[in-house]
Scaffold this motif. Sequence first.
Motif, PDB file in Angstrom:
ATOM      1  N   LEU A   1      88.453  86.130 -10.333  1.00 32.04           N
ATOM      2  CA  LEU A   1      87.427  85.942 -11.358  1.00 32.04           C
ATOM      3  C   LEU A   1      86.078  86.527 -10.939  1.00 32.04           C
ATOM      4  CD1 LEU A   1      88.071  82.326 -12.725  1.00 32.04           C
ATOM      5  CD2 LEU A   1      88.509  84.518 -13.858  1.00 32.04           C
ATOM      6  N   TYR A   2      85.763  86.363  -9.655  1.00 35.11           N
ATOM      7  CA  TYR A   2      84.472  86.856  -9.171  1.00 35.11           C
ATOM      8  C   TYR A   2      84.702  87.822  -8.006  1.00 35.11           C
ATOM      9  CZ  TYR A   2      83.348  82.483 -11.566  1.00 35.11           C
ATOM     10  OH  TYR A   2      83.288  81.466 -12.466  1.00 35.11           O
ATOM     11  N   PRO A   3      85.290  88.994  -8.313  1.00 33.73           N
ATOM     12  CA  PRO A   3      85.668  89.885  -7.202  1.00 33.73           C
ATOM     13  C   PRO A   3      84.470  90.419  -6.435  1.00 33.73           C
ATOM     14  CG  PRO A   3      86.060  90.948  -9.317  1.00 33.73           C
ATOM     15  CD  PRO A   3      85.623  89.557  -9.620  1.00 33.73           C
ATOM     16  N   THR A   4      83.275  90.376  -7.045  1.00 33.89           N
ATOM     17  CA  THR A   4      82.132  90.963  -6.349  1.00 33.89           C
ATOM     18  C   THR A   4      81.188  89.905  -5.785  1.00 33.89           C
ATOM     19  OG1 THR A   4      81.018  91.150  -8.490  1.00 33.89           O
ATOM     20  CG2 THR A   4      82.169  93.112  -7.671  1.00 33.89           C
ATOM     21  N   ALA A   5      81.591  88.635  -5.844  1.00 32.96           N
ATOM     22  CA  ALA A   5      80.715  87.576  -5.333  1.00 32.96           C
ATOM     23  C   ALA A   5      80.329  87.871  -3.873  1.00 32.96           C
ATOM     24  CB  ALA A   5      81.418  86.227  -5.416  1.00 32.96           C
ATOM     25  N   PRO A   6      79.033  87.721  -3.557  1.00 33.23           N
ATOM     26  CA  PRO A   6      78.571  88.050  -2.197  1.00 33.23           C
ATOM     27  C   PRO A   6      79.278  87.202  -1.130  1.00 33.23           C
ATOM     28  CG  PRO A   6      76.802  87.059  -3.518  1.00 33.23           C
ATOM     29  CD  PRO A   6      77.938  87.299  -4.443  1.00 33.23           C
ATOM     30  N   LEU A   7      79.826  86.067  -1.550  1.00 32.31           N
ATOM     31  CA  LEU A   7      80.509  85.182  -0.598  1.00 32.31           C
ATOM     32  C   LEU A   7      81.684  85.891   0.077  1.00 32.31           C
ATOM     33  CD1 LEU A   7      80.793  82.251   0.509  1.00 32.31           C
ATOM     34  CD2 LEU A   7      82.308  81.789  -1.410  1.00 32.31           C
ATOM     35  N   TRP A   8      82.357  86.790  -0.670  1.00 38.93           N
ATOM     36  CA  TRP A   8      83.563  87.424  -0.122  1.00 38.93           C
ATOM     37  C   TRP A   8      83.261  88.390   1.012  1.00 38.93           C
ATOM     38  CZ3 TRP A   8      85.633  83.670  -1.848  1.00 38.93           C
ATOM     39  CH2 TRP A   8      85.832  83.369  -3.188  1.00 38.93           C
ATOM     40  N   GLU A   9      81.959  88.860   1.039  1.00 39.09           N
ATOM     41  CA  GLU A   9      81.615  89.748   2.143  1.00 39.09           C
ATOM     42  C   GLU A   9      81.679  89.003   3.468  1.00 39.09           C
ATOM     43  OE1 GLU A   9      77.903  91.638   1.155  1.00 39.09           O
ATOM     44  OE2 GLU A   9      78.793  92.318  -0.745  1.00 39.09           O
ATOM     45  N   SER A  10      81.484  87.697   3.398  1.00 45.20           N
ATOM     46  CA  SER A  10      81.520  86.920   4.636  1.00 45.20           C
ATOM     47  C   SER A  10      82.836  86.157   4.779  1.00 45.20           C
ATOM     48  CB  SER A  10      80.331  85.960   4.684  1.00 45.20           C
ATOM     49  OG  SER A  10      80.142  85.365   3.427  1.00 45.20           O
ATOM     50  N   VAL A  11      83.861  86.586   3.994  1.00 43.21           N
ATOM     51  CA  VAL A  11      85.119  85.848   3.995  1.00 43.21           C
ATOM     52  C   VAL A  11      85.799  85.927   5.372  1.00 43.21           C
ATOM     53  CG1 VAL A  11      86.815  87.587   3.240  1.00 43.21           C
ATOM     54  CG2 VAL A  11      87.029  85.243   2.459  1.00 43.21           C
ATOM     55  N   ASP A  12      85.628  87.087   6.034  1.00 42.09           N
ATOM     56  CA  ASP A  12      86.188  87.227   7.381  1.00 42.09           C
ATOM     57  C   ASP A  12      85.539  86.234   8.340  1.00 42.09           C
ATOM     58  OD1 ASP A  12      88.074  89.205   6.945  1.00 42.09           O
ATOM     59  OD2 ASP A  12      86.555  90.787   7.053  1.00 42.09           O
ATOM     60  N   THR A  13      84.219  86.114   8.201  1.00 41.77           N
ATOM     61  CA  THR A  13      83.482  85.199   9.073  1.00 41.77           C
ATOM     62  C   THR A  13      83.903  83.760   8.825  1.00 41.77           C
ATOM     63  OG1 THR A  13      81.664  86.705   8.611  1.00 41.77           O
ATOM     64  CG2 THR A  13      81.170  84.801  10.009  1.00 41.77           C
ATOM     65  N   ILE A  14      84.045  83.399   7.525  1.00 38.41           N
ATOM     66  CA  ILE A  14      84.459  82.034   7.183  1.00 38.41           C
ATOM     67  C   ILE A  14      85.820  81.733   7.802  1.00 38.41           C
ATOM     68  CG2 ILE A  14      85.152  80.493   5.294  1.00 38.41           C
ATOM     69  CD1 ILE A  14      83.214  82.068   3.485  1.00 38.41           C
ATOM     70  N   THR A  15      86.771  82.687   7.632  1.00 39.93           N
ATOM     71  CA  THR A  15      88.115  82.493   8.175  1.00 39.93           C
ATOM     72  C   THR A  15      88.055  82.312   9.684  1.00 39.93           C
ATOM     73  OG1 THR A  15      88.803  84.043   6.483  1.00 39.93           O
ATOM     74  CG2 THR A  15      90.460  83.417   8.082  1.00 39.93           C
ATOM     75  N   LEU A  16      87.260  83.178  10.329  1.00 39.92           N
ATOM     76  CA  LEU A  16      87.180  83.119  11.794  1.00 39.92           C
ATOM     77  C   LEU A  16      86.591  81.796  12.269  1.00 39.92           C
ATOM     78  CD1 LEU A  16      86.138  86.556  13.331  1.00 39.92           C
ATOM     79  CD2 LEU A  16      88.127  85.138  13.820  1.00 39.92           C
ATOM     80  N   VAL A  17      85.495  81.375  11.605  1.00 44.50           N
ATOM     81  CA  VAL A  17      84.846  80.132  12.028  1.00 44.50           C
ATOM     82  C   VAL A  17      85.796  78.953  11.843  1.00 44.50           C
ATOM     83  CG1 VAL A  17      82.987  78.508  11.483  1.00 44.50           C
ATOM     84  CG2 VAL A  17      82.492  80.947  11.644  1.00 44.50           C
ATOM     85  N   ALA A  18      86.490  78.927  10.672  1.00 46.41           N
ATOM     86  CA  ALA A  18      87.429  77.836  10.410  1.00 46.41           C
ATOM     87  C   ALA A  18      88.549  77.843  11.444  1.00 46.41           C
ATOM     88  CB  ALA A  18      88.013  77.973   8.995  1.00 46.41           C
ATOM     89  N   LEU A  19      89.037  79.046  11.766  1.00 46.58           N
ATOM     90  CA  LEU A  19      90.136  79.163  12.729  1.00 46.58           C
ATOM     91  C   LEU A  19      89.692  78.695  14.117  1.00 46.58           C
ATOM     92  CD1 LEU A  19      93.001  80.049  13.344  1.00 46.58           C
ATOM     93  CD2 LEU A  19      92.166  82.367  13.705  1.00 46.58           C
ATOM     94  N   TYR A  20      88.489  79.128  14.524  1.00 47.99           N
ATOM     95  CA  TYR A  20      88.004  78.721  15.847  1.00 47.99           C
ATOM     96  C   TYR A  20      87.836  77.209  15.928  1.00 47.99           C
ATOM     97  CZ  TYR A  20      87.215  83.581  17.161  1.00 47.99           C
ATOM     98  OH  TYR A  20      87.381  84.894  17.464  1.00 47.99           O
ATOM     99  N   ALA A  21      87.298  76.632  14.822  1.00 44.55           N
ATOM    100  CA  ALA A  21      87.109  75.182  14.794  1.00 44.55           C
ATOM    101  C   ALA A  21      88.464  74.478  14.942  1.00 44.55           C
ATOM    102  CB  ALA A  21      86.426  74.763  13.501  1.00 44.55           C
ATOM    103  N   LEU A  22      89.478  74.998  14.225  1.00 45.46           N
ATOM    104  CA  LEU A  22      90.807  74.386  14.271  1.00 45.46           C
ATOM    105  C   LEU A  22      91.412  74.494  15.667  1.00 45.46           C
ATOM    106  CD1 LEU A  22      92.135  75.659  10.863  1.00 45.46           C
ATOM    107  CD2 LEU A  22      91.988  73.268  11.567  1.00 45.46           C
TER     108      LEU A  22
END
Lengths: 199, 106
Positions: free
Chosen positions: A19-40
């Motif tokens: 729905l929101y393919p250009t949302a600025p949030l997706w530019e940091s999606v790699d970072t979000i995944t990495l942070v969540a993974l490291y926390a886990l």
Amino acid sequence: MLTIQILIALALGLVCGKLYPTAPLWESVDTITLVALYALLFFIGIDLGRNRQIWQQIGTYGWRILLLPCAIAAGTLAGGALAGWLLAMPVREALVASAAFGWYSLAGVMISQMGHVELGALAFLVNLLRELLAFVLIPLVASHLGNIPAIAPGGATTMDTTLPLIAEVTDSEGVVAALISGAVLSALVPVLIPLLLGT
Amino acid sequence: MMAALLGAIIGWRGLLPNRWTSYIPKLSRGFLLLMLFALGARVGASPEVQAHLASLGFRALVISLATILGSVLVTAITAPLLRRRSFQSADTNADAAMAMSNLSQD
């Protein structure tokens, strides 16, 4: 319950991305995944550190623990070859796409860089789907076939992305076996793919 | 890996009060779902991945399912073998026997 939550989280992500393919949030999606993974992984580490008996128990597995990644690799390649035959495509190509054991980021790039662009795209998808399906299937396999078979769908990803899930649905021994199996399979990928490609 | 190692050291040394560690299961579940949301969003927001899915998706799905089924099958067959051998060596070790029986229950 966990499977439903997993499906909802994945579906929500898909819909939001669509729905929101250009949302600025997706530019940091790699970072979000990495942070969540490291926390886990950090949490899993705390848990393993607190359960001191595991480290003594793992010694009783000995070299037998290496049977697990061997079994997963053998089953993966056999399944891949069978699928290639069923799809009437070159079995070698199906084997190459299977041999990343779920490590899609490496598979796509590595095979494409070796000059097989379309096969690289296929391998990327095969392994992306393997990781996605693993998230759905691990809880089911764990409850029906046991902790050790539950490690199989994750392949190489059981040392990182699917490890938190394995920690939830199996026990501490399952986590240690998954870590070792995932590490062995991950180490196998960069060797196996060029070997199967014959380059 | 470093994150897990750091966690292991903290857990091992008992550096965290129990009041904190009781939140870990809930936090883990939250981060796991966040990670999956991000994974879904990555696929949803990438026209490239979707184009590939349209052209190669069926083949990829068949291969992917076959690799999972194959690996689960071979693992399920070989797991009892791994377990039986463990039982033999575990006779002398009560701890190990208990660990193996925990494993075989599920």
